[in-house]
Scaffold this motif. Structure first.
Motif, short mmCIF file in Angstrom:
data_model
loop_
_atom_site.label_atom_id
_atom_site.label_comp_id
_atom_site.label_asym_id
_atom_site.label_seq_id
_atom_site.Cartn_x
_atom_site.Cartn_y
_atom_site.Cartn_z
N GLU A 152 39.59 59.17 101.85
CA GLU A 152 38.68 59.49 100.76
C GLU A 152 37.39 58.67 100.84
O GLU A 152 36.30 59.17 100.57
CB GLU A 152 39.38 59.24 99.42
CG GLU A 152 40.44 60.25 99.07
CD GLU A 152 39.86 61.65 98.88
OE1 GLU A 152 38.81 61.77 98.23
OE2 GLU A 152 40.47 62.60 99.39
N LEU A 153 37.52 57.40 101.21
CA LEU A 153 36.33 56.56 101.35
C LEU A 153 35.41 57.09 102.44
O LEU A 153 34.20 57.23 102.24
CB LEU A 153 36.77 55.12 101.64
CG LEU A 153 35.67 54.04 101.65
CD1 LEU A 153 36.26 52.70 101.20
CD2 LEU A 153 35.05 53.87 103.04
N ILE A 154 35.98 57.40 103.59
CA ILE A 154 35.16 57.89 104.70
C ILE A 154 34.58 59.26 104.38
O ILE A 154 33.41 59.54 104.66
CB ILE A 154 36.01 57.94 105.99
CG1 ILE A 154 36.42 56.52 106.39
CG2 ILE A 154 35.25 58.61 107.11
CD1 ILE A 154 37.34 56.47 107.59
N GLY A 155 35.38 60.13 103.77
CA GLY A 155 34.89 61.46 103.44
C GLY A 155 33.75 61.42 102.44
O GLY A 155 32.73 62.12 102.61
N THR A 156 33.89 60.62 101.39
CA THR A 156 32.82 60.51 100.40
C THR A 156 31.58 59.87 101.02
O THR A 156 30.44 60.27 100.71
CB THR A 156 33.29 59.68 99.19
OG1 THR A 156 34.52 60.21 98.71
CG2 THR A 156 32.25 59.73 98.08
N ALA A 157 31.78 58.89 101.88
CA ALA A 157 30.63 58.27 102.55
C ALA A 157 29.89 59.27 103.42
O ALA A 157 28.65 59.28 103.46
CB ALA A 157 31.11 57.08 103.38
N ILE A 158 30.62 60.13 104.11
CA ILE A 158 29.97 61.16 104.94
C ILE A 158 29.17 62.11 104.07
O ILE A 158 28.02 62.47 104.39
CB ILE A 158 31.03 61.91 105.76
CG1 ILE A 158 31.61 60.98 106.83
CG2 ILE A 158 30.44 63.15 106.40
CD1 ILE A 158 32.76 61.58 107.60
N LEU A 159 29.76 62.55 102.95
CA LEU A 159 29.05 63.45 102.04
C LEU A 159 27.75 62.83 101.54
O LEU A 159 26.68 63.45 101.61
CB LEU A 159 29.96 63.80 100.86
CG LEU A 159 29.31 64.54 99.69
CD1 LEU A 159 28.83 65.92 100.11
CD2 LEU A 159 30.26 64.62 98.51
N VAL A 160 27.82 61.62 101.02
CA VAL A 160 26.63 60.96 100.46
C VAL A 160 25.63 60.61 101.55
O VAL A 160 24.42 60.70 101.35
CB VAL A 160 27.06 59.71 99.67
CG1 VAL A 160 25.84 58.96 99.15
CG2 VAL A 160 27.96 60.12 98.50
N LEU A 161 26.12 60.25 102.71
CA LEU A 161 25.22 59.88 103.81
C LEU A 161 24.38 61.07 104.24
O LEU A 161 23.16 60.95 104.42
CB LEU A 161 26.05 59.35 104.97
CG LEU A 161 25.29 58.78 106.17
CD1 LEU A 161 24.42 57.62 105.75
CD2 LEU A 161 26.26 58.36 107.26
N PHE A 162 24.99 62.21 104.41
CA PHE A 162 24.23 63.40 104.80
C PHE A 162 23.32 63.86 103.66
O PHE A 162 22.15 64.19 103.89
CB PHE A 162 25.18 64.52 105.19
CG PHE A 162 25.63 64.46 106.62
CD1 PHE A 162 24.88 65.02 107.63
CD2 PHE A 162 26.82 63.84 106.96
CE1 PHE A 162 25.28 64.97 108.95
CE2 PHE A 162 27.24 63.77 108.27
CZ PHE A 162 26.48 64.33 109.28
N GLY A 163 23.86 63.89 102.44
CA GLY A 163 23.06 64.40 101.33
C GLY A 163 21.87 63.53 101.00
O GLY A 163 20.73 64.02 100.88
N CYS A 164 22.09 62.23 100.84
CA CYS A 164 20.98 61.33 100.48
C CYS A 164 19.98 61.20 101.63
O CYS A 164 18.78 61.01 101.38
CB CYS A 164 21.53 59.96 100.09
SG CYS A 164 22.43 59.96 98.52
N SER A 165 20.43 61.31 102.86
CA SER A 165 19.49 61.31 103.98
C SER A 165 18.61 62.55 103.94
O SER A 165 17.41 62.48 104.26
CB SER A 165 20.26 61.24 105.30
OG SER A 165 20.96 60.02 105.40
N GLY A 166 19.18 63.68 103.56
CA GLY A 166 18.36 64.88 103.40
C GLY A 166 17.32 64.72 102.31
O GLY A 166 16.17 65.16 102.45
N ILE A 167 17.72 64.09 101.18
CA ILE A 167 16.76 63.83 100.10
C ILE A 167 15.68 62.86 100.57
O ILE A 167 14.49 63.01 100.24
CB ILE A 167 17.49 63.29 98.86
CG1 ILE A 167 18.49 64.30 98.33
CG2 ILE A 167 16.48 62.94 97.77
CD1 ILE A 167 19.31 63.79 97.17
N ALA A 168 16.07 61.84 101.33
CA ALA A 168 15.09 60.86 101.83
C ALA A 168 14.06 61.54 102.72
O ALA A 168 12.85 61.26 102.62
CB ALA A 168 15.82 59.75 102.58
N GLN A 169 14.49 62.40 103.58
CA GLN A 169 13.54 63.11 104.45
C GLN A 169 12.61 64.00 103.65
O GLN A 169 11.41 64.08 103.93
CB GLN A 169 14.31 63.92 105.49
CG GLN A 169 13.42 64.67 106.48
CD GLN A 169 14.21 65.32 107.58
OE1 GLN A 169 14.48 64.72 108.61
NE2 GLN A 169 14.61 66.56 107.35
#
Length: 428
Positions: free
Chosen positions: A162-179
């Motif tokens: 669950e930790l890794i899965g949530t981290a992957i979700l937030v990592l991709f999503g917030c990186s998209g917002i940052a770009q």
């Protein structure tokens, strides 16, 4: 009456064909079959069927008759000959196949109805169908996981997933917002942000799904708890892991885009304004939208998310293969972002919003990250929980209604699910 009929068969036909009630079969040391007289048939009643796992030597000592052992498997073959005698009218192979099929059905029930692990099922397992309670049809997405024999170790593995899965979700999503934010919309658009979250969720489900079911969302975990698909301890551990994973992912995004963020806001961390970068991590409400509308937005969008997830995890739903479930989850999130992204950026996930928001407080954005929008932060924290419970129970009631009208056989569904999981266990 059958005992009065003379037996005119030759010796080979008696062994290879059907057994009549007055035929008793024994095996000597030379692998030769003999017929025991009717006076000696009561001696075989001393054989205890509960001692099937004992060695051939112990069986030989307890039985009054001389029972030899075939070279392949002494215990099993000897027992099967006695089973054929006690239940006449079947050939040896036919009786053995029937016994194996019966035990397989018991194993299916034991595995599907949450009782026995696949590794512990064998031909000697004695399980009845009524011993176990049926799982809810709207269970969480639990693909083909091999459960550990240690409950605490299994829970630790699920929390890590669950930790890794949530981290992957937030990592991709917030990186998209940052770009999107740092390029001021020149390198991407809001649609690309939706796809970043959707594809990130797809990858997260592929990674965490076989272990924990890939909730990656406290709203999903609480909804599954309300349906009794997971235990309260699992739910609490999942939620802690999800918030921690989102917090870690926010730190990774901040470290990746640190130079770009510093160049964008000139080192002054801002929550609102044209140079604000706090929106990269936590969601912000749109101007002029009341908190009532924002709260209802979160309830409705998260309810739709849970309805879609429950539909995909329903084993009666034959429209989607197991391998395509993560892709379907990703497109559900993309659809929600396209339809409900204006009001507050479709958080639909308390961990996805609160974890990064807490991280921004720690890196210098100040307490404004919580007070912005008239303390808007509680809406993406509480609203998705209500929406998830509503959506899960709406689909649960719908599935029960469809079960009554469609009338599908639970046994066939259980058999299909068991076969898939056994194949996955064998492959792994």
């Amino acid at each position: 009456m059958l005992n009065a009929i003379p037996d005119t068969r030759n010796r080979n036909d008696r062994i290879a064909g059907f057994l009549t009630p007055n035929d008793i079969v024994t095996i000597d040391d030379d692998d030769e079959h003999e017929l025991v007289s009717n006076d000696d048939k009561y001696q075989h009643e001393l054989y205890n069927m509960d001692q099937r796992r004992q060695s051939a030597s112990s069986i030989h000592s307890e039985s009054s008759s001389s029972i030899g052992a075939p070279p392949t498997n002494p215990t099993v073959d000897t027992v099967m000959y006695h089973v054929c005698v006690l239940h006449p009218g079947y050939q040896f192979d036919e009786k053995k196949n029937m016994r194996q099929e019966t035990q397989q059905r018991r194993n299916i029930d034991a595995y599907i109805y949450h009782a026995v692990q696949i590794a512990s099922l064998d031909e000697q397992t004695s399980i009845t169908y009524s011993d176990f309670a049926q799982r809810t049809t709207s269970e969480d997405i639990r693909g083909s996981a091999i459960r550990s024999h240690t409950p605490w170790l299994r829970l630790l593995a699920e929390c890590l997933a669950e930790l890794i899965g949530t981290a992957i979700l937030v990592l991709f999503g917030c990186s998209g917002i940052a770009q999107y934010t740092l390029s001021r919309g020149t390198l991407s658009s809001f649609l690309s942000v939706n796809f970043a979250f959707g594809l990130g969720a797809m990858i997260a489900v592929y990674v965490a799904g076989p272990v924990s079911g890939a909730h990656i969302n406290p709203a999903v975990s609480i909804a599954m708890l309300s349906l009794r698909s997971i235990t309260p301890l699992q739910c609490l551990a999942y939620i802690i892991a999800q918030f921690l994973g989102a917090f870690i992912a926010a730190g990774l995004v901040f470290g990746t885009y640190f130079d770009a963020i510093s160049q964008f806001d000139h080192g002054v961390r801002q929550v609102t304004g044209i140079q604000a970068t706090a929106g990269i991590f936590g969601t912000l409400p749109a101007q002029g939208v009341s908190q009532t509308s924002l709260f209802f937005d979160q309830i409705l969008s998260t309810a739709l998310l849970l309805i879609g997830i429950c539909a995909l995890s329903n084993k009666r739903n034959k429209l989607v293969a197991n391998a395509l479930i993560p892709l379907a989850v990703g497109f559900i999130i993309v659809a929600i972002g396209v339809a409900f992204g204006y009001n507050c950026g479709f958080p639909i996930n308390p961990a996805r919003d609160f974890g990064p928001r807490l991280f921004t407080l720690c890196v210098g954005y100040g307490s404004e990250v919580f007070s912005v929008g008239n303390y808007y932060f509680w809406i993406p924290l509480i609203g998705p929980i209500f929406g998830g419970i509503i959506g899960a129970w709406v689909y649960h009631g719908y599935s029960k209604l469809m079960k009554i009208h469609i009338g599908e056989d639970d046994r066939e569904i259980a058999r299909a699910r068991y076969q898939v999981d056994v194949q996955n266990v064998t492959r792994m």
